[in-house]
Design a protein around this motif. Structure first.
Motif, PDB file in Angstrom:
ATOM      1  N   VAL A 138       0.844  -1.204   0.000  1.00 18.74           N
ATOM      2  CA  VAL A 138       0.000   0.000   0.000  1.00 18.74           C
ATOM      3  C   VAL A 138       0.881   1.256   0.000  1.00 18.74           C
ATOM      4  CG1 VAL A 138      -1.672   1.346   1.354  1.00 18.74           C
ATOM      5  CG2 VAL A 138      -1.986  -1.120   1.091  1.00 18.74           C
ATOM      6  N   VAL A 139       1.936   1.242   0.828  1.00 19.30           N
ATOM      7  CA  VAL A 139       2.827   2.409   0.918  1.00 19.30           C
ATOM      8  C   VAL A 139       3.531   2.659  -0.426  1.00 19.30           C
ATOM      9  CG1 VAL A 139       4.929   3.302   2.010  1.00 19.30           C
ATOM     10  CG2 VAL A 139       3.165   2.229   3.415  1.00 19.30           C
ATOM     11  N   VAL A 140       3.974   1.559  -1.079  1.00 13.35           N
ATOM     12  CA  VAL A 140       4.627   1.701  -2.393  1.00 13.35           C
ATOM     13  C   VAL A 140       3.663   2.356  -3.388  1.00 13.35           C
ATOM     14  CG1 VAL A 140       5.488   0.417  -4.406  1.00 13.35           C
ATOM     15  CG2 VAL A 140       6.286  -0.185  -2.122  1.00 13.35           C
ATOM     16  N   LEU A 141       2.399   1.929  -3.373  1.00 15.00           N
ATOM     17  CA  LEU A 141       1.434   2.504  -4.323  1.00 15.00           C
ATOM     18  C   LEU A 141       1.168   3.977  -4.032  1.00 15.00           C
ATOM     19  CD1 LEU A 141      -1.271  -0.062  -5.380  1.00 15.00           C
ATOM     20  CD2 LEU A 141       0.996   0.401  -6.280  1.00 15.00           C
ATOM     21  N   ILE A 142       1.094   4.324  -2.731  1.00 14.78           N
ATOM     22  CA  ILE A 142       0.910   5.744  -2.389  1.00 14.78           C
ATOM     23  C   ILE A 142       2.077   6.542  -2.973  1.00 14.78           C
ATOM     24  CG2 ILE A 142       0.860   7.414  -0.485  1.00 14.78           C
ATOM     25  CD1 ILE A 142      -0.616   5.284   1.193  1.00 14.78           C
ATOM     26  N   THR A 143       3.298   5.984  -2.866  1.00 17.22           N
ATOM     27  CA  THR A 143       4.490   6.643  -3.406  1.00 17.22           C
ATOM     28  C   THR A 143       4.392   6.770  -4.929  1.00 17.22           C
ATOM     29  OG1 THR A 143       5.683   5.490  -1.651  1.00 17.22           O
ATOM     30  CG2 THR A 143       7.015   6.607  -3.330  1.00 17.22           C
ATOM     31  N   VAL A 144       3.984   5.676  -5.587  1.00 12.74           N
ATOM     32  CA  VAL A 144       3.857   5.705  -7.053  1.00 12.74           C
ATOM     33  C   VAL A 144       2.863   6.776  -7.479  1.00 12.74           C
ATOM     34  CG1 VAL A 144       3.091   4.409  -9.090  1.00 12.74           C
ATOM     35  CG2 VAL A 144       4.512   3.283  -7.362  1.00 12.74           C
ATOM     36  N   TYR A 145       1.712   6.825  -6.790  1.00 11.29           N
ATOM     37  CA  TYR A 145       0.696   7.829  -7.111  1.00 11.29           C
ATOM     38  C   TYR A 145       1.230   9.253  -6.945  1.00 11.29           C
ATOM     39  CZ  TYR A 145      -3.524   4.973  -7.717  1.00 11.29           C
ATOM     40  OH  TYR A 145      -4.479   4.115  -8.195  1.00 11.29           O
ATOM     41  N   SER A 146       2.139   9.423  -5.963  1.00 14.68           N
ATOM     42  CA  SER A 146       2.680  10.757  -5.715  1.00 14.68           C
ATOM     43  C   SER A 146       3.657  11.154  -6.808  1.00 14.68           C
ATOM     44  CB  SER A 146       3.397  10.795  -4.361  1.00 14.68           C
ATOM     45  OG  SER A 146       2.595  10.185  -3.391  1.00 14.68           O
ATOM     46  N   ILE A 147       4.288  10.152  -7.463  1.00 11.44           N
ATOM     47  CA  ILE A 147       5.302  10.429  -8.489  1.00 11.44           C
ATOM     48  C   ILE A 147       4.672  10.585  -9.875  1.00 11.44           C
ATOM     49  CG2 ILE A 147       7.333   9.462  -9.667  1.00 11.44           C
ATOM     50  CD1 ILE A 147       7.982   8.005  -7.011  1.00 11.44           C
ATOM     51  N   VAL A 148       3.619   9.791 -10.155  1.00 11.11           N
ATOM     52  CA  VAL A 148       3.004   9.753 -11.494  1.00 11.11           C
ATOM     53  C   VAL A 148       2.745  11.134 -12.109  1.00 11.11           C
ATOM     54  CG1 VAL A 148       0.874   9.152 -12.739  1.00 11.11           C
ATOM     55  CG2 VAL A 148       2.045   7.428 -11.368  1.00 11.11           C
ATOM     56  N   PRO A 149       2.181  12.097 -11.355  1.00  8.23           N
ATOM     57  CA  PRO A 149       1.873  13.398 -11.980  1.00  8.23           C
ATOM     58  C   PRO A 149       3.094  14.119 -12.560  1.00  8.23           C
ATOM     59  CG  PRO A 149       0.802  13.206  -9.859  1.00  8.23           C
ATOM     60  CD  PRO A 149       1.737  12.036  -9.974  1.00  8.23           C
ATOM     61  N   PHE A 150       4.303  13.724 -12.150  1.00  5.20           N
ATOM     62  CA  PHE A 150       5.494  14.422 -12.643  1.00  5.20           C
ATOM     63  C   PHE A 150       5.956  13.907 -14.006  1.00  5.20           C
ATOM     64  CE2 PHE A 150       5.671  14.818  -7.981  1.00  5.20           C
ATOM     65  CZ  PHE A 150       5.629  16.195  -7.897  1.00  5.20           C
ATOM     66  N   PHE A 151       5.311  12.844 -14.528  1.00  6.29           N
ATOM     67  CA  PHE A 151       5.755  12.318 -15.826  1.00  6.29           C
ATOM     68  C   PHE A 151       4.814  12.727 -16.951  1.00  6.29           C
ATOM     69  CE2 PHE A 151       8.050   9.646 -12.845  1.00  6.29           C
ATOM     70  CZ  PHE A 151       9.297   9.610 -13.428  1.00  6.29           C
TER      71      PHE A 151
END
Lengths: 104, 207
Positions: free
Chosen positions: A91-104
């Motif tokens: 769950v924590v990894v996905l929260i991190t991924v979601y936080s990064i996605v908008p920058f691409f």
């Protein structure tokens, strides 16, 4: 009857009755080995069918979110990380991924 | 874990009361997730109930194994034990050296109540949390499924092959059967497994 009430009541009955039967007849039940093998295989096939392709719809817009989660969970399980920790880390990894996605 | 189920249930438009009472009454992790997902996709009540029957049929075997093992029990305790039998409590009890009914009920009722509590917490906090976090909770049950399945895949190539076949089968059948493909591929997969998985592994591993 209301749709949701019917769903809940129906699921309650069809889930409880198979669980209940062994409690009532435990002394008299004896499975043929083939039937036991078939029923023992169901958890594996049910889990396989549950995960695939359902995991890809974890996020309806981003199919790879579920894939990332599944891969992370599988790697952790492979390394024998305890089950509770696997769920939390994933769950924590996905929260991190979601936080990064908008920058691409 | 209950939080992940609550996320899908709320997304499917179920009320908090419906969400929590389902956890209390049905108490079937995967079965509830499937039911909620099917509500979301607009399936008929009959399709949902039949799917739950097939997906939860494994509890019949688990309940049988647990009740065979317990000692010093009686009918009311057996009925309670039957209701709280799920994959987790079954797995934990199978590995435990203690076979007292009270030990089993202790493990299983704790799991049951925390599942209900999780659903309760889920319906309350999901409104307060940002979408990123609630979306991330959707993975939790799949993470658990993967975590349960991975050791078996690692340990036994035949199980790994069976899992792969069933997954592909479910994707293919899903194109034609929609919601019904889960039932069909689970049963057909287990049927295929009769031929490709050795008896020894299942009888020794049991579940």
């Amino acid at each position: 009857m209301d749709y949701m009430a019917l769903v809940i009541l129906g699921c309650t009955l069809v889930t409880f009755i198979p669980r209940l039967i062994p409690a009532l007849f435990i002394d008299r039940l004896n499975f043929p080995p083939k039937a036991e093998k078939f029923l023992n295989l169901i958890p594996y096939t049910a889990l396989a069918a549950l995960i695939c392709p359902g995991v890809l719809t974890v996020d309806n817009q981003l199919w790879y979110i579920g894939l990332i989660g599944a891969v992370v969970a599988a790697c952790l399980a492979w390394k024998k990380v305890p089950m509770g920790a696997i769920v939390i880390i994933t769950v924590v990894v996905l929260i991190t991924v979601y936080s990064i996605v908008p920058f691409f | 874990m209950g939080i992940g189920y609550a996320a899908i249930a709320i997304k499917a438009g179920m009320t908090p009361l419906e969400t929590i009472s389902m956890s209390f009454l049905v108490y079937a992790g995967a079965g509830q997730i499937i039911a909620a997902s099917m509500v979301l996709s607009g399936a008929t009540a009959m399709a949902i109930i039949l799917t739950n029957f097939v997906v939860n049929l494994r509890y019949f075997v688990m309940s049988t194994c647990v009740l065979n093992k317990v000692e010093d029990s009686n009918l009311p305790l057996n009925i309670l034990a039957a209701h709280v039998t799920v994959d987790e409590s079954f797995a934990m009890f199978s590995l435990s050296e203690d076979s007292s009914i009270w030990i089993y009920l202790g493990i299983a009722i704790t799991a049951w109540l925390s599942w209900c509590l999780g659903a309760g917490i889920g319906v309350v906090i999901l409104d307060l949390l940002p979408v990123i976090v609630t979306n991330s909770f959707n993975i939790s049950l799949y993470a658990l499924f993967v975590a349960i399945l991975t050791p078996a895949i690692k340990e036994n190539r035949q199980i790994a092959l069976l899992v792969l076949i069933t997954a592909v089968l479910n994707i293919v059948l899903g194109q034609f059967l929609g919601n019904w493909s889960l039932i069909v591929s689970t049963l057909v997969g287990a049927g295929i497994g009769m031929y490709i998985v050795d008896d020894e592994y299942l009888l020794a591993g049991d579940g």
